[in-house]
Design a protein around this motif. Sequence first.
Motif, PDB file in Angstrom:
ATOM      1  N   ASP A 250       0.836  -1.202   0.000  1.00 51.25           N
ATOM      2  CA  ASP A 250       0.000   0.000   0.000  1.00 51.25           C
ATOM      3  C   ASP A 250       0.874   1.257   0.000  1.00 51.25           C
ATOM      4  OD1 ASP A 250      -2.312  -1.496   0.063  1.00 51.25           O
ATOM      5  OD2 ASP A 250      -2.647  -1.267   2.218  1.00 51.25           O
ATOM      6  N   THR A 251       1.959   1.215   0.772  1.00 48.50           N
ATOM      7  CA  THR A 251       2.876   2.351   0.843  1.00 48.50           C
ATOM      8  C   THR A 251       3.576   2.560  -0.492  1.00 48.50           C
ATOM      9  OG1 THR A 251       3.245   1.972   3.220  1.00 48.50           O
ATOM     10  CG2 THR A 251       4.880   3.303   2.049  1.00 48.50           C
ATOM     11  N   VAL A 252       4.018   1.473  -1.112  1.00 50.12           N
ATOM     12  CA  VAL A 252       4.681   1.586  -2.413  1.00 50.12           C
ATOM     13  C   VAL A 252       3.722   2.161  -3.455  1.00 50.12           C
ATOM     14  CG1 VAL A 252       5.749   0.299  -4.303  1.00 50.12           C
ATOM     15  CG2 VAL A 252       6.334  -0.257  -1.936  1.00 50.12           C
ATOM     16  N   GLU A 253       2.474   1.723  -3.430  1.00 48.38           N
ATOM     17  CA  GLU A 253       1.484   2.258  -4.379  1.00 48.38           C
ATOM     18  C   GLU A 253       1.289   3.760  -4.173  1.00 48.38           C
ATOM     19  OE1 GLU A 253      -2.021  -0.085  -3.942  1.00 48.38           O
ATOM     20  OE2 GLU A 253      -1.077  -1.921  -4.712  1.00 48.38           O
ATOM     21  N   ALA A 254       1.292   4.188  -2.904  1.00 47.05           N
ATOM     22  CA  ALA A 254       1.165   5.614  -2.616  1.00 47.05           C
ATOM     23  C   ALA A 254       2.376   6.380  -3.143  1.00 47.05           C
ATOM     24  CB  ALA A 254       1.000   5.831  -1.113  1.00 47.05           C
ATOM     25  N   LEU A 255       3.558   5.815  -2.967  1.00 48.44           N
ATOM     26  CA  LEU A 255       4.772   6.451  -3.470  1.00 48.44           C
ATOM     27  C   LEU A 255       4.748   6.563  -4.994  1.00 48.44           C
ATOM     28  CD1 LEU A 255       7.459   4.675  -1.235  1.00 48.44           C
ATOM     29  CD2 LEU A 255       6.860   7.109  -1.175  1.00 48.44           C
ATOM     30  N   VAL A 256       4.326   5.497  -5.650  1.00 46.70           N
ATOM     31  CA  VAL A 256       4.255   5.497  -7.117  1.00 46.70           C
ATOM     32  C   VAL A 256       3.256   6.534  -7.600  1.00 46.70           C
ATOM     33  CG1 VAL A 256       3.581   4.128  -9.129  1.00 46.70           C
ATOM     34  CG2 VAL A 256       5.015   3.101  -7.351  1.00 46.70           C
ATOM     35  N   ARG A 257       2.136   6.631  -6.915  1.00 47.72           N
ATOM     36  CA  ARG A 257       1.096   7.594  -7.302  1.00 47.72           C
ATOM     37  C   ARG A 257       1.625   9.031  -7.210  1.00 47.72           C
ATOM     38  NH1 ARG A 257      -4.688   7.958  -4.127  1.00 47.72           N
ATOM     39  NH2 ARG A 257      -5.195  10.124  -4.649  1.00 47.72           N
ATOM     40  N   ILE A 258       2.268   9.353  -6.111  1.00 42.93           N
ATOM     41  CA  ILE A 258       2.815  10.703  -5.937  1.00 42.93           C
ATOM     42  C   ILE A 258       3.951  10.952  -6.933  1.00 42.93           C
ATOM     43  CG2 ILE A 258       4.077  12.209  -4.351  1.00 42.93           C
ATOM     44  CD1 ILE A 258       2.536  10.866  -2.056  1.00 42.93           C
ATOM     45  N   ALA A 259       4.820   9.952  -7.100  1.00 42.32           N
ATOM     46  CA  ALA A 259       5.964  10.103  -8.003  1.00 42.32           C
ATOM     47  C   ALA A 259       5.509  10.314  -9.441  1.00 42.32           C
ATOM     48  CB  ALA A 259       6.868   8.877  -7.894  1.00 42.32           C
ATOM     49  N   ASP A 260       4.538   9.541  -9.886  1.00 43.76           N
ATOM     50  CA  ASP A 260       4.043   9.675 -11.257  1.00 43.76           C
ATOM     51  C   ASP A 260       3.451  11.054 -11.488  1.00 43.76           C
ATOM     52  OD1 ASP A 260       4.858   7.123 -11.836  1.00 43.76           O
ATOM     53  OD2 ASP A 260       2.857   6.219 -11.744  1.00 43.76           O
ATOM     54  N   ALA A 261       2.731  11.560 -10.502  1.00 42.90           N
ATOM     55  CA  ALA A 261       2.114  12.879 -10.640  1.00 42.90           C
ATOM     56  C   ALA A 261       3.168  13.982 -10.716  1.00 42.90           C
ATOM     57  CB  ALA A 261       1.166  13.137  -9.469  1.00 42.90           C
ATOM     58  N   ARG A 262       4.312  13.763 -10.077  1.00 39.32           N
ATOM     59  CA  ARG A 262       5.373  14.769 -10.053  1.00 39.32           C
ATOM     60  C   ARG A 262       6.431  14.556 -11.143  1.00 39.32           C
ATOM     61  NH1 ARG A 262       7.097  17.782  -5.684  1.00 39.32           N
ATOM     62  NH2 ARG A 262       5.547  18.152  -4.058  1.00 39.32           N
ATOM     63  N   GLY A 263       6.427  13.398 -11.759  1.00 41.75           N
ATOM     64  CA  GLY A 263       7.451  13.102 -12.746  1.00 41.75           C
ATOM     65  C   GLY A 263       8.801  12.794 -12.121  1.00 41.75           C
ATOM     66  N   VAL A 264       8.779  12.181 -10.934  1.00 37.89           N
ATOM     67  CA  VAL A 264      10.014  11.797 -10.241  1.00 37.89           C
ATOM     68  C   VAL A 264       9.954  10.309  -9.931  1.00 37.89           C
ATOM     69  CG1 VAL A 264      10.351  14.112  -9.281  1.00 37.89           C
ATOM     70  CG2 VAL A 264       9.058  12.404  -7.966  1.00 37.89           C
ATOM     71  N   LEU A 265      10.914   9.822  -9.165  1.00 39.85           N
ATOM     72  CA  LEU A 265      10.978   8.403  -8.836  1.00 39.85           C
ATOM     73  C   LEU A 265      10.366   8.125  -7.461  1.00 39.85           C
ATOM     74  CD1 LEU A 265      14.641   7.686  -9.990  1.00 39.85           C
ATOM     75  CD2 LEU A 265      12.530   7.122 -11.219  1.00 39.85           C
ATOM     76  N   PRO A 266       9.737   6.952  -7.270  1.00 34.22           N
ATOM     77  CA  PRO A 266       9.179   6.610  -5.950  1.00 34.22           C
ATOM     78  C   PRO A 266      10.222   6.689  -4.842  1.00 34.22           C
ATOM     79  CG  PRO A 266       8.385   5.069  -7.606  1.00 34.22           C
ATOM     80  CD  PRO A 266       9.424   5.921  -8.274  1.00 34.22           C
ATOM     81  N   ALA A 267      11.441   6.251  -5.137  1.00 32.38           N
ATOM     82  CA  ALA A 267      12.495   6.297  -4.122  1.00 32.38           C
ATOM     83  C   ALA A 267      12.776   7.727  -3.691  1.00 32.38           C
ATOM     84  CB  ALA A 267      13.773   5.654  -4.662  1.00 32.38           C
TER      85      ALA A 267
END
Length: 346
Positions: A250-267
């Motif tokens: 769930d946390t990784v999915e949240a990171l991916v969602r935010i990262a995709d919206a910003r154009g950056v990496l989940p890490a």
Amino acid sequence: MKYRQLGNSGLRVSTFTLGTATFGNTDPAGWSCIDLPQARRQIDRCLDAGVNVIDTADAYAEGRSEEIIGEALGARRDSVVLSTKVRFPVGAGPNDAGLSRHHILRAIEASLRRLRTDHVDIYHVHEWDGRVPLEETLQALDSLVQSGKVRYLGVSNYAGWQLMKALSVSDLHGYQRFVSNQVYYSLESRDAEYELLPLSVDQGLGVMAWSPLAGGLLTGKYRRDRQPEQGRHVGGSSEPPIRDRDRLYDTVEALVRIADARGVLPAQVALAYLLTRPAVSSLVVGARNEDQLAETLQAGEIELEPDELHFLDRVSAPELIYPHWHQDAIPAEFRGASDKVLHPDR
């Protein structure tokens, strides 16, 4: 690069620390995979980016990590804050591990020799040693500061009661206090928020978070529906352990969602989150190659919005164990700064 005070000390450290557990080339296909030329390039890149802290330990690659750092730094030694550690075994003898005066005094001389320096800037005890009286350990560490061989003292992997007891013994005898608290802290596991972060806020220790990407679990490569072909956890590594896979994904999915919206990496999002947390002075980051290291350092440029922080807070929140679930009912006006680490104002 941004810089922060290391707790209540006067030492300013970069928000990223180069972690060198991978330095050594003693296991090219595994953990200690970085040789001297690669280490030189990583150190060069970090120094160019403004990183001023390099962290190692005498036990990494049987001392080879320290040797490589000493060789790679050369005349640039005074441009960095060097951190190393003592506690884990460095030989087969009965006194080749632990926090006795005997072992500490021998270990620092060996570390200084390998690092090619006359002092260490931060000397961390790497783990608790319940067999040795704290007075013996802390007096030995204090003597190293008095002699000039160590500038500041740090602790790593202590429980809250162990750290508070150590600080109390130091205060009682007038010994140098720990100013750094190096802990495992990431969005995968926020256990440090139960005791160690509140204690660090209250007692003025700067937190250096190791494995802030949870051994690669928060990079976006590990998902519910896919796993990478290579990675630390693919090989069955149990550090850090995964206790709640659903919460992790769930946390990784949240990171991916935010990262995709910003154009950056989940890490990068995961690291940017940790830099907003109380008492955090620096994130100890390592990399297997220069590109990975460059991507990591770029995370310092990301400033997350309040709604993004709240989203990550909620999805990764640790279960409130006793007495924290009981204290959660305390009215906000009775909470101090350290209480708000785990119980923020709502």
